[in-house]
Motif scaffolding. Sequence first.
Motif, PDB file in Angstrom:
ATOM      1  N   ARG A 217      54.292  70.381   7.479  1.00 47.47           N
ATOM      2  CA  ARG A 217      54.091  71.833   7.562  1.00 47.47           C
ATOM      3  C   ARG A 217      55.386  72.610   7.716  1.00 47.47           C
ATOM      4  NH1 ARG A 217      49.010  71.744  11.718  1.00 47.47           N
ATOM      5  NH2 ARG A 217      47.309  71.662  10.173  1.00 47.47           N
ATOM      6  N   GLY A 218      56.277  72.111   8.548  1.00 44.89           N
ATOM      7  CA  GLY A 218      57.497  72.856   8.837  1.00 44.89           C
ATOM      8  C   GLY A 218      58.450  72.956   7.665  1.00 44.89           C
ATOM      9  N   HIS A 219      58.236  72.119   6.636  1.00 44.94           N
ATOM     10  CA  HIS A 219      59.168  72.103   5.508  1.00 44.94           C
ATOM     11  C   HIS A 219      58.493  72.418   4.183  1.00 44.94           C
ATOM     12  CE1 HIS A 219      62.337  70.423   8.053  1.00 44.94           C
ATOM     13  NE2 HIS A 219      61.448  69.569   8.530  1.00 44.94           N
ATOM     14  N   GLY A 220      57.235  72.825   4.237  1.00 48.37           N
ATOM     15  CA  GLY A 220      56.523  73.141   3.007  1.00 48.37           C
ATOM     16  C   GLY A 220      56.283  71.931   2.130  1.00 48.37           C
ATOM     17  N   LEU A 221      56.129  70.771   2.756  1.00 50.28           N
ATOM     18  CA  LEU A 221      55.902  69.538   2.011  1.00 50.28           C
ATOM     19  C   LEU A 221      54.439  69.140   2.073  1.00 50.28           C
ATOM     20  CD1 LEU A 221      58.908  67.450   3.388  1.00 50.28           C
ATOM     21  CD2 LEU A 221      58.802  68.644   1.190  1.00 50.28           C
TER      22      LEU A 221
END
Length: 237
Positions: free
Chosen positions: A18-22
Motif C-alpha cells: 500500500r505505501g508504495h502503490g504496488l
Amino acid sequence: MGSNLQTACRLRPVDLARGHGLSTQAVRNYEEAGILPAADRTPAGYRAYTPLHARALGAFLALVPGHGHQTATAIMRAVNRGALDEAFRALDESHAQLLDDRRTLEAVESALRDLEPAVPPEPGETFVGPLAEQLGIRPATLRKWERAGLVRPRRDPRTGYRVYGEADVRDARLVHQLRRGGYLLGQIAPLIAQVRAAGGLAPLEAALGDWHGRLSARGRAMLTGAAELEAYLRERG
C-alpha cells in the motif's frame, strides 16, 4: 510479552504494498527474487513480514531510479546474502558508469564548441579520396574509422566504391575533430552514437540541456538510494 511484540510488528504483503502503490503480487515477487529477505510463515502458511522487510523494499525502490532495476536487484540480493563487498562493487560500477556518461556529455559539448565551420560540400555525395583531402587525412584513415563503426558510407552497387552522404561527412568531420583533441576511437564511438540518435548536430545541441538534467537527476537519485540502503544496512545489524 516478546511474542505479543513480534505479532504486533507482523506485516502482511498488502501492508508493504500500500505505501508504495504496488500490488501484493509484486511484493511476493520481490521476495522470491531475493530483493527482500525471506519472510517467516504463520501457522496458517501466510507470509509474515516485518519492519525490516519494509525497510528493504524502501531501499530497493529508492535505488531503482539512480541505478536501474537490474543493478538495484543485484545490490539487494547481495546485501540479503551478506555479500556486502559484492553489493558495494555493483554500486561502484554504477557510479563509474554515471561518470563515464558525464565525460561523454562533456566531450560532445567540447567537440561541438570546437568543430570548425564546414567546408561547403560539392553537390551530391562524395567519395573517399575527396573527403580525405577535405579533412587533410589519408584515405586509409577513413577506412579505419569505418571499420570502427564511426563512419558508415554506402557502397555503390555498380562499382563497389564507398559513397559518403551528408550524414557520413558530418560524422567524419566530428571524428576528425575529436581525434585532434586526443580522443581514442573507443571513446569517440558513443559520441557518434549520440549524434546519430539525435538526428544530427543541431538536434543534439538542443538536447544537451535535457541530457544534463537527466544526469543530475540520476546523481541525486543515487544519493537518495544510498541513504535508504544505509538505513537498511543499519537495521539489519
